[in-house]
Design an enzyme around this catalytic site. Sequence first.
Site, mmCIF file in Angstrom:
data_model
loop_
_atom_site.group_PDB
_atom_site.id
_atom_site.type_symbol
_atom_site.label_atom_id
_atom_site.label_comp_id
_atom_site.label_asym_id
_atom_site.label_seq_id
_atom_site.Cartn_x
_atom_site.Cartn_y
_atom_site.Cartn_z
ATOM 1 N N HIS A 76 40.207 38.176 40.507
ATOM 2 C CA HIS A 76 40.568 38.061 39.080
ATOM 3 C C HIS A 76 41.984 38.576 38.880
ATOM 4 O O HIS A 76 42.390 39.564 39.484
ATOM 5 C CB HIS A 76 39.583 38.810 38.178
ATOM 6 C CG HIS A 76 39.297 40.212 38.607
ATOM 7 N ND1 HIS A 76 38.423 40.509 39.645
ATOM 8 C CD2 HIS A 76 39.757 41.406 38.157
ATOM 9 C CE1 HIS A 76 38.373 41.815 39.808
ATOM 10 N NE2 HIS A 76 39.178 42.397 38.927
ATOM 11 N N PHE A 77 42.706 37.884 38.025
ATOM 12 C CA PHE A 77 44.051 38.279 37.623
ATOM 13 C C PHE A 77 43.968 38.847 36.219
ATOM 14 O O PHE A 77 43.483 38.188 35.303
ATOM 15 C CB PHE A 77 45.007 37.072 37.629
ATOM 16 C CG PHE A 77 45.321 36.578 39.013
ATOM 17 C CD1 PHE A 77 44.421 35.766 39.690
ATOM 18 C CD2 PHE A 77 46.491 36.948 39.641
ATOM 19 C CE1 PHE A 77 44.690 35.330 40.979
ATOM 20 C CE2 PHE A 77 46.778 36.511 40.934
ATOM 21 C CZ PHE A 77 45.873 35.705 41.595
ATOM 22 N N HIS A 78 44.435 40.079 36.056
ATOM 23 C CA HIS A 78 44.520 40.687 34.724
ATOM 24 C C HIS A 78 45.820 40.225 34.063
ATOM 25 O O HIS A 78 46.888 40.285 34.687
ATOM 26 C CB HIS A 78 44.588 42.212 34.828
ATOM 27 C CG HIS A 78 43.368 42.868 35.405
ATOM 28 N ND1 HIS A 78 42.364 43.396 34.625
ATOM 29 C CD2 HIS A 78 42.990 43.093 36.693
ATOM 30 C CE1 HIS A 78 41.435 43.935 35.408
ATOM 31 N NE2 HIS A 78 41.790 43.757 36.671
ATOM 32 N N ASN A 132 43.883 43.117 41.803
ATOM 33 C CA ASN A 132 43.479 44.173 42.715
ATOM 34 C C ASN A 132 42.639 43.610 43.870
ATOM 35 O O ASN A 132 41.698 42.845 43.629
ATOM 36 C CB ASN A 132 42.667 45.230 41.963
ATOM 37 C CG ASN A 132 43.436 45.823 40.789
ATOM 38 O OD1 ASN A 132 44.661 45.936 40.851
ATOM 39 N ND2 ASN A 132 42.738 46.193 39.726
ATOM 40 N N HIS A 152 41.692 49.570 43.722
ATOM 41 C CA HIS A 152 40.986 49.638 42.448
ATOM 42 C C HIS A 152 40.300 48.326 42.074
ATOM 43 O O HIS A 152 40.187 47.974 40.901
ATOM 44 C CB HIS A 152 41.940 50.084 41.317
ATOM 45 C CG HIS A 152 41.225 50.609 40.097
ATOM 46 N ND1 HIS A 152 40.690 49.784 39.124
ATOM 47 C CD2 HIS A 152 40.927 51.859 39.713
ATOM 48 C CE1 HIS A 152 40.108 50.520 38.190
ATOM 49 N NE2 HIS A 152 40.238 51.791 38.533
ATOM 50 N N ASP A 200 38.871 40.341 28.796
ATOM 51 C CA ASP A 200 38.259 41.454 29.526
ATOM 52 C C ASP A 200 37.377 42.251 28.566
ATOM 53 O O ASP A 200 37.753 42.514 27.415
ATOM 54 C CB ASP A 200 39.362 42.361 30.112
ATOM 55 C CG ASP A 200 38.821 43.341 31.136
ATOM 56 O OD1 ASP A 200 39.203 43.226 32.310
ATOM 57 O OD2 ASP A 200 38.024 44.228 30.751
ATOM 58 N N ILE A 201 36.193 42.641 29.057
ATOM 59 C CA ILE A 201 35.218 43.344 28.206
ATOM 60 C C ILE A 201 35.648 44.786 27.923
ATOM 61 O O ILE A 201 35.171 45.398 26.956
ATOM 62 C CB ILE A 201 33.818 43.293 28.879
ATOM 63 C CG1 ILE A 201 32.710 43.396 27.851
ATOM 64 C CG2 ILE A 201 33.693 44.351 29.964
ATOM 65 C CD1 ILE A 201 31.343 43.064 28.412
HETATM 66 P P1 AMP Z 1 39.066 45.462 38.635
HETATM 67 O O1 AMP Z 1 39.187 46.960 38.609
HETATM 68 O O2 AMP Z 1 40.391 44.782 38.888
HETATM 69 O O3 AMP Z 1 37.967 44.965 39.566
HETATM 70 O O4 AMP Z 1 38.674 45.050 37.154
HETATM 71 C C1 AMP Z 1 37.455 44.473 36.778
HETATM 72 C C2 AMP Z 1 37.584 44.120 35.317
HETATM 73 O O5 AMP Z 1 36.493 43.294 34.978
HETATM 74 C C3 AMP Z 1 37.558 45.330 34.381
HETATM 75 O O6 AMP Z 1 38.749 45.336 33.608
HETATM 76 C C4 AMP Z 1 36.318 45.091 33.539
HETATM 77 O O7 AMP Z 1 36.470 45.506 32.205
HETATM 78 C C5 AMP Z 1 36.139 43.596 33.649
HETATM 79 N N1 AMP Z 1 34.778 43.116 33.449
HETATM 80 C C6 AMP Z 1 33.670 43.514 34.119
HETATM 81 N N2 AMP Z 1 32.583 42.841 33.669
HETATM 82 C C7 AMP Z 1 33.031 42.001 32.698
HETATM 83 C C8 AMP Z 1 32.389 41.045 31.847
HETATM 84 N N3 AMP Z 1 31.068 40.807 31.904
HETATM 85 N N4 AMP Z 1 33.157 40.364 30.969
HETATM 86 C C9 AMP Z 1 34.492 40.589 30.903
HETATM 87 N N5 AMP Z 1 35.142 41.459 31.677
HETATM 88 C C10 AMP Z 1 34.425 42.168 32.558
#
Ligand code: AMP
Length: 140
Positions: free
Chosen positions: A102-104, A89, A95, A33-34
Amino acid sequence: MPTNADCIFCKIVAGKIPCLKILQDAHGLAFLDIGPIAQGHALLIPAGHYVTLDEMPAEEAAALLKHLPALGRAVQQATGAEGFNVLQNNGSAAHQLVQHVHFHIIPRRTGDAFHFNWPAGKYTPGQGEALAERIRQGLV
Ligand code: AMP
Ligand code: ZN
């Protein structure tokens, strides 16, 4: 496999935007994650463009989620974390900011800065039974 030309995660799957890649196969991709909540915070995403988890064909979800145990182990091992959360989410109320499933995978340490508000409630007599039945009826 559905794709969306305007989706940042579809662009990452296609290699058009760089990422710190952990694994990739025909069904999905894992990368850092960025904006990490903790060092080693990773994302596991399907190769196909699905906005929310409930849109995914069960077979695609299964083929993606098979990576979670190994990812959890590897993230913990690489970071020395004591545990990890898997967080996913769906919808802005939950959120979700990026409109591609995507799975964190979030490494955790005792006393770290990531806190949940977990307002556990309870059911009145009969309420839980009725709700479980409604949910069972909705399973397709
Ligand atoms: P969510 O709130 O579950 O939609 O989280 C989206 C996640 O995507 C956040 O933790 C961001 O930091 C991550 N994210 C967004 N753009 C990128 C990217 N280009 N590379 C890696 N992670 C990203
Ligand atoms: Zn997408």
